[in-house]
Design a protein around this motif. Sequence first.
Motif, PDB file in Angstrom:
ATOM      1  N   MET A 122       1.634  58.744  34.892  1.00  0.00           N
ATOM      2  CA  MET A 122       2.550  57.852  34.164  1.00  0.00           C
ATOM      3  C   MET A 122       3.950  58.445  34.030  1.00  0.00           C
ATOM      4  N   GLN A 123       4.073  59.779  33.968  1.00  0.00           N
ATOM      5  CA  GLN A 123       5.401  60.375  33.888  1.00  0.00           C
ATOM      6  C   GLN A 123       6.136  60.182  35.212  1.00  0.00           C
ATOM      7  N   ALA A 124       5.412  60.317  36.318  1.00  0.00           N
ATOM      8  CA  ALA A 124       6.022  60.077  37.623  1.00  0.00           C
ATOM      9  C   ALA A 124       6.403  58.606  37.770  1.00  0.00           C
ATOM     10  N   GLN A 125       5.576  57.710  37.227  1.00  0.00           N
ATOM     11  CA  GLN A 125       5.891  56.282  37.276  1.00  0.00           C
ATOM     12  C   GLN A 125       7.175  55.993  36.494  1.00  0.00           C
ATOM     13  N   PHE A 126       7.312  56.621  35.328  1.00  0.00           N
ATOM     14  CA  PHE A 126       8.548  56.454  34.559  1.00  0.00           C
ATOM     15  C   PHE A 126       9.740  56.982  35.349  1.00  0.00           C
ATOM     16  N   ASN A 127       9.598  58.168  35.946  1.00  0.00           N
ATOM     17  CA  ASN A 127      10.708  58.747  36.708  1.00  0.00           C
ATOM     18  C   ASN A 127      11.077  57.881  37.914  1.00  0.00           C
ATOM     19  N   MET A 128      10.066  57.291  38.556  1.00  0.00           N
ATOM     20  CA  MET A 128      10.348  56.379  39.659  1.00  0.00           C
ATOM     21  C   MET A 128      11.126  55.158  39.155  1.00  0.00           C
ATOM     22  N   GLY A 129      10.723  54.650  38.011  1.00  0.00           N
ATOM     23  CA  GLY A 129      11.452  53.520  37.436  1.00  0.00           C
ATOM     24  C   GLY A 129      12.904  53.865  37.186  1.00  0.00           C
ATOM     25  N   GLN A 150      11.845  46.949  41.477  1.00  0.00           N
ATOM     26  CA  GLN A 150      10.950  48.096  41.580  1.00  0.00           C
ATOM     27  C   GLN A 150      10.969  48.926  40.297  1.00  0.00           C
ATOM     28  N   ALA A 151      12.144  49.060  39.696  1.00  0.00           N
ATOM     29  CA  ALA A 151      12.228  49.786  38.428  1.00  0.00           C
ATOM     30  C   ALA A 151      11.331  49.126  37.396  1.00  0.00           C
ATOM     31  N   ARG A 152      11.413  47.799  37.320  1.00  0.00           N
ATOM     32  CA  ARG A 152      10.571  47.069  36.355  1.00  0.00           C
ATOM     33  C   ARG A 152       9.077  47.290  36.669  1.00  0.00           C
ATOM     34  N   ARG A 153       8.731  47.277  37.967  1.00  0.00           N
ATOM     35  CA  ARG A 153       7.323  47.445  38.349  1.00  0.00           C
ATOM     36  C   ARG A 153       6.804  48.822  37.932  1.00  0.00           C
ATOM     37  N   TRP A 154       7.609  49.864  38.202  1.00  0.00           N
ATOM     38  CA  TRP A 154       7.152  51.208  37.854  1.00  0.00           C
ATOM     39  C   TRP A 154       7.130  51.423  36.338  1.00  0.00           C
ATOM     40  N   TYR A 155       8.148  50.912  35.639  1.00  0.00           N
ATOM     41  CA  TYR A 155       8.137  51.037  34.176  1.00  0.00           C
ATOM     42  C   TYR A 155       6.900  50.372  33.587  1.00  0.00           C
ATOM     43  N   GLU A 156       6.556  49.209  34.126  1.00  0.00           N
ATOM     44  CA  GLU A 156       5.404  48.503  33.569  1.00  0.00           C
ATOM     45  C   GLU A 156       4.114  49.292  33.784  1.00  0.00           C
ATOM     46  N   LYS A 157       3.968  49.917  34.948  1.00  0.00           N
ATOM     47  CA  LYS A 157       2.772  50.735  35.189  1.00  0.00           C
ATOM     48  C   LYS A 157       2.686  51.871  34.173  1.00  0.00           C
ATOM     49  N   ALA A 158       3.816  52.545  33.938  1.00  0.00           N
ATOM     50  CA  ALA A 158       3.831  53.638  32.962  1.00  0.00           C
ATOM     51  C   ALA A 158       3.658  53.109  31.546  1.00  0.00           C
ATOM     52  N   ASP A 177       8.934  55.907  26.629  1.00  0.00           N
ATOM     53  CA  ASP A 177      10.265  55.705  27.206  1.00  0.00           C
ATOM     54  C   ASP A 177      10.244  54.570  28.224  1.00  0.00           C
ATOM     55  N   ALA A 178       9.140  54.462  28.965  1.00  0.00           N
ATOM     56  CA  ALA A 178       8.995  53.351  29.899  1.00  0.00           C
ATOM     57  C   ALA A 178       8.915  52.028  29.142  1.00  0.00           C
ATOM     58  N   GLN A 179       8.257  52.033  28.001  1.00  0.00           N
ATOM     59  CA  GLN A 179       8.170  50.816  27.193  1.00  0.00           C
ATOM     60  C   GLN A 179       9.552  50.369  26.721  1.00  0.00           C
ATOM     61  N   GLN A 235      17.030  41.729  34.034  1.00  0.00           N
ATOM     62  CA  GLN A 235      17.327  42.561  35.196  1.00  0.00           C
ATOM     63  C   GLN A 235      16.026  42.901  35.922  1.00  0.00           C
ATOM     64  N   GLY A 236      16.016  42.650  37.238  1.00  0.00           N
ATOM     65  CA  GLY A 236      14.823  42.912  38.024  1.00  0.00           C
ATOM     66  C   GLY A 236      13.762  41.841  37.890  1.00  0.00           C
ATOM     67  N   GLY A 237      14.105  40.737  37.248  1.00  0.00           N
ATOM     68  CA  GLY A 237      13.161  39.649  37.022  1.00  0.00           C
ATOM     69  C   GLY A 237      13.712  38.735  35.949  1.00  0.00           C
ATOM     70  N   PRO A 238      12.937  37.761  35.514  1.00  0.00           N
ATOM     71  CA  PRO A 238      13.446  36.797  34.531  1.00  0.00           C
ATOM     72  C   PRO A 238      13.717  37.439  33.172  1.00  0.00           C
ATOM     73  N   GLN A 239      14.623  36.826  32.436  1.00  0.00           N
ATOM     74  CA  GLN A 239      14.870  37.251  31.059  1.00  0.00           C
ATOM     75  C   GLN A 239      13.775  36.681  30.170  1.00  0.00           C
ATOM     76  N   ASP A 240      13.233  37.507  29.298  1.00  0.00           N
ATOM     77  CA  ASP A 240      12.166  37.060  28.405  1.00  0.00           C
ATOM     78  C   ASP A 240      12.207  37.906  27.140  1.00  0.00           C
ATOM     79  N   TYR A 241      12.789  37.347  26.097  1.00  0.00           N
ATOM     80  CA  TYR A 241      12.931  38.095  24.848  1.00  0.00           C
ATOM     81  C   TYR A 241      11.581  38.400  24.205  1.00  0.00           C
ATOM     82  N   ALA A 242      10.616  37.511  24.392  1.00  0.00           N
ATOM     83  CA  ALA A 242       9.294  37.769  23.812  1.00  0.00           C
ATOM     84  C   ALA A 242       8.668  39.011  24.448  1.00  0.00           C
TER      85      ALA A 242
END
Length: 378
Positions: free
Chosen positions: A133-140, A155-163, A170-172, A183-190
């Motif tokens: 998960m730390q590597a996933q965050f760093n990739m994000g 891709q940043a969003r994808r890796w952050y979500e995995k972490a 920090d990924a959260q 950014q990197g996908g739709p806006q969703d405040y929820a």
Amino acid sequence: MKRLFKPLPALLACMTLLAAAPSACADDLSSGLAADMKAPVQAADADSRGWLEKAASAGLAQAQLALGAMYYHGQLVSKDHAKARYWFEKAAGQGDMQAQFNMGLMCHKGQGGPQDYAKARYWFGKAAGQGDMQAQFNMGLMCQEGQGGPQDLAQARRWYEKAARQGQPDAQINLGWLWSKGQGGPQDYAQARHWYGKAAEKGLAKAQFYLGLMNQEGWGAPQDFQAARRWYGLAAAQGHALAQLRLGDLNAEGQGGPQDDAQARRWYEKAARQGDAEAQNQLGALHHEGRGGPQDFAQARRWFEKAAAQGDAQAQYNLGLMHAQGHGVPQNFAEARRWYEKAAAQGYAQAQRNLGALLVKGQGDPQDLTQARRWFEK
């Protein structure tokens, strides 16, 4: 966040605190790599070190990882990042996830060899693909910032979500940011609230601040000043300067709780002492008006000058007012003009109007109707 004073006649302005539309700061994201070097239990003495060296030379990945860690930390051997990197790369090449992460760190930092973001991204990607998960965050983070390859927010969003799904706080936070900004996908405040909430429950001040902001603004749910005050309070208690500033605002305006200028002054001062220019300006205004404590023009001037030195247009305007009106200083129209010019150059309307009035009257410098007209027209 800009605060606007009420429109008032030239040279007759008073300093009134008003709430204004807040803006989140991207530089408050979690922006540092997860950087704890990974290693198994290392050798306890010279004999066990000898066995590790033999096993590493024979190609055992766990021994190579452990030996790399020994050289990295200088345990039972002289610290040597080049040798650490050599052994980590040997283990990483065999698919060891911890060694792959460590190689990513060393390549990113330029330890034991040249700094190489592309190689760092490659090795973090290898470890991330195995679920670290730390590597996933760093990739994000590297995808978000375009380090070692093209910027790719999807891709940043994808890796952050995995972490984030593994609980990496920090990924959260950063995933919440991407959802909130679209950014990197739709806006969703929820979704943004959901991920900020996960990190906030772990006590991260940044996430608590963003939840406060979303409640204050009514993003993703109805506006709730009480909840905003609560989340800002949690972050402010941990020293988060923007949360302290916003908590001061809510106390000054009586939003989400009683109006309390003394508390507003207290929180503004905490943020001001951390160098926040808006808080310095607001604290100066409270001292100028005698709100939340005694009126003190000297303190007002002190805090306005700190904010003005950082380019805060309102503070520059306020200093102009103090010199024009002789508040705590001898009346000095030349000094007033100097401060108004600084604020006016940034587009601050009241300063432009007051500067025009000084030019019409010839106060502080010779009368100049052409320049006065130019500032009035702005």
